[in-house]
Structures are given as structure tokens and as C-alpha cells.
Design an enzyme around this catalytic site. Structure first.
Site, mmCIF file in Angstrom:
data_model
loop_
_atom_site.group_PDB
_atom_site.id
_atom_site.type_symbol
_atom_site.label_atom_id
_atom_site.label_comp_id
_atom_site.label_asym_id
_atom_site.label_seq_id
_atom_site.Cartn_x
_atom_site.Cartn_y
_atom_site.Cartn_z
ATOM 1 N N THR A 174 35.712 30.504 -0.967
ATOM 2 C CA THR A 174 36.386 29.982 -2.293
ATOM 3 C C THR A 174 38.082 29.809 -1.922
ATOM 4 O OG1 THR A 174 36.296 32.155 -3.049
ATOM 5 C CG2 THR A 174 34.840 30.533 -4.028
ATOM 6 N N HIS A 205 24.695 35.651 -2.735
ATOM 7 C CA HIS A 205 26.045 35.239 -1.971
ATOM 8 C C HIS A 205 26.232 35.528 -0.432
ATOM 9 C CE1 HIS A 205 27.847 34.600 -5.802
ATOM 10 N NE2 HIS A 205 26.932 35.278 -6.306
ATOM 11 N N LYS A 225 40.756 26.924 -2.823
ATOM 12 C CA LYS A 225 42.004 27.111 -3.265
ATOM 13 C C LYS A 225 43.091 26.334 -2.450
ATOM 14 C CE LYS A 225 40.364 31.301 -5.108
ATOM 15 N NZ LYS A 225 40.033 32.857 -5.052
ATOM 16 N N LYS A 252 34.035 36.337 10.058
ATOM 17 C CA LYS A 252 35.044 35.550 9.637
ATOM 18 C C LYS A 252 36.121 35.200 10.745
ATOM 19 C CE LYS A 252 34.792 37.268 4.799
ATOM 20 N NZ LYS A 252 34.541 36.214 4.057
ATOM 21 N N LYS A 290 41.608 36.724 3.469
ATOM 22 C CA LYS A 290 40.005 37.115 3.291
ATOM 23 C C LYS A 290 39.790 38.324 3.658
ATOM 24 C CE LYS A 290 39.438 33.265 5.541
ATOM 25 N NZ LYS A 290 38.322 32.259 5.205
ATOM 26 N N ARG A 291 38.724 38.984 3.150
ATOM 27 C CA ARG A 291 38.414 40.225 3.766
ATOM 28 C C ARG A 291 38.171 40.374 5.140
ATOM 29 N NH1 ARG A 291 36.559 44.554 0.053
ATOM 30 N NH2 ARG A 291 36.378 45.669 1.911
#
Ligand code: 26W
Length: 826
Positions: free
Chosen positions: A669, A368, A673, A565, A559-560
Site C-alpha cells: 500500500t 493478506h 501512497k 521485500k 516498509k517492514r
């Protein structure tokens, strides 16, 4: 009461699914379960009674599912995951049993609001982020598809920490999620498993055969807690079995009587520490011994449970691959490989090759991540001390493997060193991803780009050696929780357009494509989004005292918190807009009004991530209170982002921020969504963004930034972030505004570490992608002004995102890796 015969004799009667039937059962639970009258019942009493009533409607299905799978001798999936981010259970159970209306009416007849009881539930936060939530979506899909599956994991007493903000800075609070009761779990202390640790190994002669035994030092008990995983209205309920550590000898009376009270319970605390708390890191392993204890603990319990309790006792383990596939959710459970070998060789007394032949068919590994630092390695020192027998077995697996490689590549010592499961430098350690790859029948990434990079960059030697072992299964999300439950208004519109079946067959959303050109449908679609924004505004007001400005574009990044990111790039956009207004380039009265909503937890030890959270809140506080903006730009950052908040935030979003550096986000993910809930994506060609863009169409996606190969070239050529700062005046002004202390009371030192890092290292090329990002955001503003055009794109995003159902992901795993077809009713 509806009778149901299960295993022939015992009759399990589910309550009537009528309002009367439900009310009768609920009142029984209140008085006999909670021991209170309706008049004196607390909200928590009512919630616990409701949960226990609803679970009764699922009980018969659960027992029948187990019976059916036993009779069918079906092959099952054992999903081994250190994390499950389940979210609240009540609504999902009501949806699965189609009881929502009955319960709402029944409770109302007693003067109770269902929403009040919904809000009483504490979500089990037994995960960090993507990996944990994916596991929850996968087990939901397998139950809905009637595929036999047991999810195995750890029942942490404390889940992911509760995030609070103090002056804009993250402060962690323990997540005592069990405090008010846990009505969805079923403890089975009678099925406890003893797990050994430490000690040494010794060889002995067993009738002429030299065998090895593990002389362990200490042990703990693993107590299983079962949770129902209800399928969507298909009468099926699979099982999630989470293990809790208990001391084998809870209390030492002798020591106690000698007055050493603390010592008397030392063993207990030590043992129970194992399942005490979830490690809050989601990409930088700390290599802590307790973490390896956790991993071995739940894996050893799970293998013992399946081999000795789930399988019929006379089952010939040589046929194990016909009955089970252990899916390794990243490397965290890979110690399961040497554990199965230990059981087969040391306990079942098989010879090595016999055991290895079976073991190799029983495991598959999903990776992952792409960050080298996220790949777990354990020092042989620690492994040898905690699990001496397993280290021996890993050495033997490695020996046999390298001998095989050497035979095929004689003299290529460099290759042997590169592929060895044991790394010699910086310290001798076990490379868990290599062990998973050697032992796994299949290795997959979680998005097409990720799987390619896994083959070409992370495990190139292995993919060259075993090309057929590598495959891809693009992630997915469950449409039950993330559309049907969290967006009832949109669900109604979808059902109106394409009928009911989409909830279990998401490709049916395609039927909405033509409606993108339907004016009336577009109006309804906009009304849904407006309704969801209302709902979010109400929630944020009640939850955090946050007022959500109306009639603004809702631009969401949840998100984290991680540098790859690039939440920092989002902040640079906000500061750039602020700068434009201050310089008069933008007129707050006419510019596109935006609300920037953030949600993000940072691992407690990840200081740069905490700096970035501080920066977001400080920029927000400054901009939100600056009268010169006239409310044109607003930053909201509700604390403690979790599944429950996501369920209200995502349906309200207009713009989904998926701006990681290309080649860093394995899949994502959240991106799926948002698309399924009618938000448009601004994103790089990274992870599953690539597949989202390919499916929804370039016109309905705001692409920007360097592509992965360009990133590799720029880094290889020597990336100098300072140059971008110098050469782009807008960027320079934005960075200087932060550096000057504009957002920190004039004290430039507050964010100096962050600015310094940005201008000198900027490992994830935020400055290199700045210009392209800002230009894309300007395209977003222009597109949003075209209301009909935007709505059309949003509808097409929904219509073309059926592929991102976790049901489709499951079919891919079944076809390519598991070969575990659904057990359909006889
Ligand atoms: C501390 C060790 C550690 C290392 C990695 C803990 C947890 C991890 C996880 C693999 C991190 C994670 O959650 N990865 C995310 O997995 C999602 C599901 O596949 C992907 O969609 C995300 O892109 C990926 O970051």
C-alpha cells in the site's frame, strides 16, 4: 453553541465553529478539564484540552450517526482486526470538521502554536504494518462514505515497539503510548463483557435434547473503549471499539490479608496480560498461547457486543445476515466462526444446521499474505486446552464439510486430507485459513495477482471446489490522510487543477493528465516536491539530527524489514554505485546525486532482518563519511518508522522502491501512497505494482526482474545463487566489499551470516534479479536527468492513481462481498 436534537429529546450542542466559539471552549477545557490556567498550562495540558475541545465538535455527529443507523435498521460491517495502525488523530479530526484554520487562529490568539500541540500527540501504534494500516484506511473510507461500520479490535497497553539504533543495530523500547493521556478514547466499563477460557465441556440432557455446556476454568472482563472514526466533512462519525482486558476479580483481599501480596494480584496481572502488548511479528506466527488468548478475547467481546448490545434486544437472529457482515482481517479473528456457532447452539439453543446456515452468511475472509509460514495454524493440543468447546465445534464443521466433499468426490482421500481443516502432520493442528475459507461467504486477495495466486497456488482445491467464493479487491489508501493532510502543497495544486471534489472522488485526479504537458504546471509541481523535501529536511534534523543533502534524488524504501521485500537488493545497488566511484567508473562530481532513505522495523526475533538493518546503517556510516564521494551518495535511516514519519517522508520522495520478489508481496500500500504523491516507482511485477504500472503506463514506471511464473520455474529448476555471483563481476565485487568487512571496520565476520545466506540460499532471489535491477536503476538516473520528462511522468502517476483510493476498495467490497449500501440522509 449550535443545538442538535438527537433521538428526539436530548439536545447535544456543539460549540460554535468560530474562532471565538473555539477559544471559549478550549479555555473551559483547560480550566475545567485539565484544571490549569492558561499561564500555567503545560504543552500536554494544552494538547489534551485541544483534543477534548475538538472531539466536542464531533460528538453530536457521532450520536446522530448511531441514531440514524439504528432507525434505518441498516446492514453494518463489523471489521474484525487484531491491528489498527491509526496514526495521529488530531489533524484528521480537524480536517473532518473543517476546523483547522479556526483552531490555528484561535490558538495563535492565545500565543499557542498548533504545530507544537500536533507534535505532542503520541500516535497509537496498534499495528505492525500493511494489514493494520489498511484497516485504518478502510474504516476512514466507510465513515466518509456513510456506510455503517464498527471496527472491533484490541486496545493494547503497549503498541508496536519504539525502534532505536545503538551503533546501527535495532534496539526495541516499549511503546507506552497511553502515558500522557488518551483524549480520543471513551471507556465504557459498564458495557464490559465476560470472556471464558480453559476448562472442559460436558453434555447434558435439556428436555430430551442433548446439549453441550462449556465448564470454563477462568475468565476475564473485556472493557470497551470507543474511538471516533470521523467521515470527511459529511457529518458522520463511525465507531472503533477496542477491547481492554481486566481481571473479573481484580484483587483477592483474603489472600492479601494472609500476607501473600503478590498472589493477591496474580489473577489480575494474568488476566490483564491479554491486552498488554501487540505481537510485533508481521508474518511469522510464533504460535504463542497468549496470541490465541488475544484473538479469542476480542472476538468473543465483539460478537457478544453486537448480538446483545448493538442489535435491538428482540431481534430474531435468524435475520442476522441482513444486519451484519463480519469481515475477517486475515485469519487472526477467525475463531469468531466457532464462537458464533457456540452462542447460537449452546446459548440460543438452536440446532446445528440452523446455526450453520446463518453463520455461513455472516463472515467473509480477506487473506493478506502469500508466505506459507504466515498462515496461522494452532495445535489441537493448545486449542483444546484453551477453547475446548470451540475445538469440538471446529471438528464438527470439518466433519460436515469433508462429508460434503466426499459426496462430490467419492474415494478421493488425498483430496479430503488436503482440504481438511485439521492437519495431521507435523502435529495435529487447525489450519485457520481453511476454517476461514469453509465458513466465509467470500474469500478475497488484496491485489489482482495475489488473488490469482491465492486461487491457483495457496488454496487451489478450495477455489476448484467453490470457484464463485473467490474474488479480488485490490487494496487502497485514504486520500484524506495520505494526500490532503500529508501533502497540503500538492493538494492545493490538485484543487487548482481539478476542483475540490477529488478528496472524496479520487478518480477526478485524471483531470490533471493534460497538465503534464503544461510547462508552467510542471514548474509548480516541482516547487511542491522541493517544498516537501525542505519540510522533510527540517523534520529529520529536529527528530534525529539527520542532515538531508539538498538537490539530490530522494530514493525511498519504507516498509517492514523482511527478506522477501529485499532491502538487501537495495543495499547491493548502493554498494555497486560506491564501487563504481571507487573504481573511477563514476565521477562523484557529475554523477546523479542520490539520497537513499530507509524506514523499517524488524520483528525482534527475526535475526536476519536485524542483520540487514545493521548492514544498511553500517554501509550508510561508511559511505556518508567517505570524502571520495563528495556527498554524491548519502544513506539516511531515521529510526522508528511509523505513520507520522510516513506522512512527511512520502510526499518528499522522487523514487519509490517496490522491489519484492514477484509473487511474494500480496499487494503493498506504500506503493500507492508514493504514486499518489508524485514519486515514480521502480518495481517488480508483484502485488499491486502490476496494477499501478498498468494504470500509470509503462513509460512512467521502471519495471525490472523476473515475473512470478519465471520465479516458480527457476526455483523448480534448482536456483543456485552462487552462479550469479560468479558470473556478474559487479555483483561479485559488491558482495565481496560487504564480506571483506569494508563496512564493518574490516571485520568480515560481522555480516558473514548474511553474505553466507545470500550466496548459498538467497530464498528471495536477490542475486537473480540483481543485474536487471541495476540496469533499471541506470535508466532511473538517465530519466531523472531529463527534468521535464521526469516531472511529466510524476504528474501522470498522480493523475492516473485515483483507482488506489480506499473508497474504491470499499465500493468493491460493498458490491462483491458486503452489500452494505451507505445510509444516506433521509
Ligand atoms: C504473526 C502473524 C502475522 C501474519 C501475517 C501477522 C500479520 C500478518 C499480516 C497479514 C502481514 C501483513 O501486514 N500483510 C500485508 O498486508 C497488506 C495489506 O493487505 C499488503 O498490502 C501487504 O502486501 C502484506 O504484506
Amino acid at each position: 453553541m449550535t443545538d442538535k436534537r438527537v433521538n428526539g429529546s436530548a439536545v447535544v450542542t456543539s460549540p460554535q465553529n468560530t474562532v471565538e466559539g473555539f477559544v471559549k471552549e478550549f479555555l473551559r477545557e483547560l480550566s475545567f478539564g485539565q484544571g490549569v490556567t492558561l499561564e500555567r498550562a503545560s504543552v500536554n495540558d494544552q494538547y489534551l484540552a485541544l483534543a477534548r475541545t475538538v472531539r466536542q465538535y464531533l460528538m453530536a455527529r457521532w450520536l446522530e450517526t448511531l441514531q440514524r443507523q439504528r432507525e434505518a435498521q441498516a446492514k453494518s460491517v463489523a471489521y474484525l482486526s487484531a491491528e489498527y495502525l491509526l496514526g495521529r488523530q488530531l489533524d484528521n479530526a480537524l480536517l473532518a470538521t473543517d476546523l483547522t484554520e479556526v483552531v490555528e487562529e484561535g490558538l495563535a490568539s492565545l500565543g499557542i502554536e498548533l504545530q507544537t500541540l500536533r507534535d505532542q500527540e503520541t500516535e497509537p501504534g496498534l499495528g505492525n504494518g500493511g494489514l493494520g494500516r489498511l484497516a485504518a484506511c478502510f474504516v476512514d473510507s466507510l465513515a466518509t462514505m456513510s456506510v455503517p461500520c464498527i471496527g472491533y479490535g484490541i486496545r493494547y497497553d503497549y503498541g508496536i515497539f519504539r525502534q532505536t539504533f545503538v551503533d546501527g543495530w535495532q534496539v526495541e523500547q516499549p511503546d507506552n503510548w497511553l502515558a500522557l493521556g488518551a483524549p480520543w478514547e471513551f471507556p465504557h466499563p459498564e458495557a464490559a463483557v465476560t470472556v471464558h477460557f480453559g476448562g472442559r465441556t460436558e453434555t447434558y440432557d435439556d428436555e430430551g435434547v442433548e446439549r453441550t455446556r462449556w465448564v470454563h476454568d477462568w475468565d476475564v472482563l473485556g472493557v470497551p473503549f470507543n474511538y471516533m472514526v470521523p467521515g470527511y466533512q459529511n457529518g458522520r462519525v463511525n465507531t472503533l471499539r477496542l477491547w481492554s482486558a481486566k481481571a473479573t476479580q481484580a484483587f483477592d483481599l483474603q489472600i492479601f490479608n494472609s500476607g501473600e501480596y503478590v498472589d493477591a494480584v496474580r489473577a489480575q496481572t494474568f488476566a490483564e496480560n491479554i491486552s498488554k502488548v501487540l505481537y510485533p511479528e508481521d508474518s511469522t506466527p510464533q504460535g504463542k498461547e497468549l496470541r490465541l488468548q488475544q484473538q479469542y478475547f476480542f472476538v468473543a467481546c465483539s460478537i457478544k457486543d453486537f448480538v446483545d448490545y448493538v442489535l435491538p434486544e428482540d431481534f430474531d437472529l435468524h435475520r442476522l445476515p441482513e444486519r451484519i457482515i463480519f469481515q475477517l482481517n486475515d485469519t487472526h479473528p477467525v475463531i469468531a466462526v466457532p464462537e458464533l456457532m457456540r452462542v447460537l447452539v449452546d446459548e440460543k439453543k438452536w440446532d446445528w444446521d440452523e446455526a450453520w446456515a446463518v453463520t455461513q452468511q455472516c463472515f467473509a475472509y480477506t487473506c493478506h499474505t502469500l508466505l506459507p509460514e504466515a498462515l496461522e495454524v494452532w495445535s489441537v493440543e493448545l486449542m483444546g486446552r484453551l477453547l475446548p468447546r470451540h475445538l469440538e465445534i471446529i471438528y464438527r464443521i470439518n466433519e460436515e464439510f469433508l462429508a460434503e466433499v466426499a459426496a462430490k468426490h467419492p474415494g478421493d482421500d488425498a483430496l479430503l486430507e488436503r482440504m481438511s481443516i485439521i492437519a495431521e502432520r507435523p502435529e495435529r493442528s487447525v489450519r485457520m485459513a481453511y476454517l476461514a475459507t469453509v465458513a466465509g461467504s467470500k474469500v478475497n486477495g488484496v491485489a489482482a495477482l495475489h488473488s490469482d495466486l491465492l486461487r491457483d497456488k495457496v488454496l487451489p482445491d478450495f477455489s476448484a471446489y467453490w470457484p464463485d467464493k473467490f474474488t479480488n479487491v485490490t487494496n487502497g489508501v485514504t486520500p484524506r490522510r495520505f494526500v490532503r493532510l500529508s501533502n497540503p502543497a500538492l493538494s492545493e495544486l490538485i484543487t487548482e487543477a481539478v476542483g475540490v471534489g477529488w478528496v472524496t472522488d479520487l478518480e477526478r485526479l485524471r483531470g490533471m493528465e493534460p497538465l503534464a504537458d503544461d510547462q508552467e504546471f510542471r514548474e509548480k509541481f516541482r516547487a511542491v516536491k522541493a517544498h516537501n523535501k525542505e519540510r522533510l529536511s527540517t523534520l529529520l534534523q529536529a527528530r534525529d539530527g539527520i542532515t538531508l543533502p539538498a538537490d539530490a534524488m530522494l530514493d525511498v524504501m519504507v516498509k517492514r524489514l523482511h527478506e522477501y521485500k529485499r532491502q538487501t537488493l537495495k543495499v547491493l545497488h548502493i554498494v555497486t554505485l560506491y564501487d563504481r566511484v571507487l573504481r573511477g567508473e563514476l565521477d562523484p562530481a557529475t554523477m546523479q546525486k542520490r539520497v537513499f532513505a530507509f524506514g523499517a522495523k524488524a520483528a525482534p526475533g527475526y535475526h536476519m532482518a536485524k542483520q540487514i538493518i545493521g548492514l544498511i546503517n553500517h554501509v550508510g556510516a561508511t559511505i556518508n563519511d567517505d570524502p571520495r564521494l563528495g556527498g554524491a551518495l548519502t544513506v539516511v535511516f531515521p529510526p522508528n518508522y511509523n505513520v507520522t514519519l510516513a506522512e512527511t517522508l512520502i510526499p518528499a520522495a522522487d523514487l519509490s522502491e517496490q522491489i519484492s520478489l514477484a509473487g511474494k508481496e500480496a499487494s503493498g500500500t506504500g506503493n500507492m501512497k508514493f504514486a499518489l504523491n508524485g514519486a515514480l516507482t521502480i518495481g517488480t511485477d508483484d502485488g499491486a505494482n502490476v496494477e499501478i504500472r498498468e494504470l500509470v503506463g509503462d513509460d512512467n514506471f521502471f519495471l525490472f526482474g523476473l515475473l512470478e511464473p519465471q520465479v516458480a520455474d527457476l526455483v523448480a529448476a534448482g536456483y543456485q545463487p552462487g552462479r550469479y555471483y560468479e558470473e556478474d563481476p559487479a555483483l561479485k565485487r559488491a558482495v565481496d566489499l560487504i564480506a571483506s568487512g569494508t563496512f564493518s571496520g574490516g571485520d568480515g565476520s560481522v555480516f558473514a551470516p548474511l553474505v553466507q545466506n545470500l550466496l548459498t540460499e538467497d530464498r528471495f532471489l536477490a542475486l537473480a534479479d540483481y543485474r536487471s535491477y541495476i540496469d533499471a536503476q541506470d535508466r532511473v538516473d538517465a530519466a531523472y536527468a531529463d527534468v521535464e520528462g521526469w516531472t511529466r511522468s510524476a504528474i501522470l502517476n498522480v493523475a492516473r492513481s485515483g483507482f488506489f483510493s480506499s473508497d474504491r476498495s470499499m465500493w468493491d467490497y460493498i458490491d462483491r462481498i458486503w452489500h452494505t449500501p451507505p445510509v444516506v440522509s433521509r
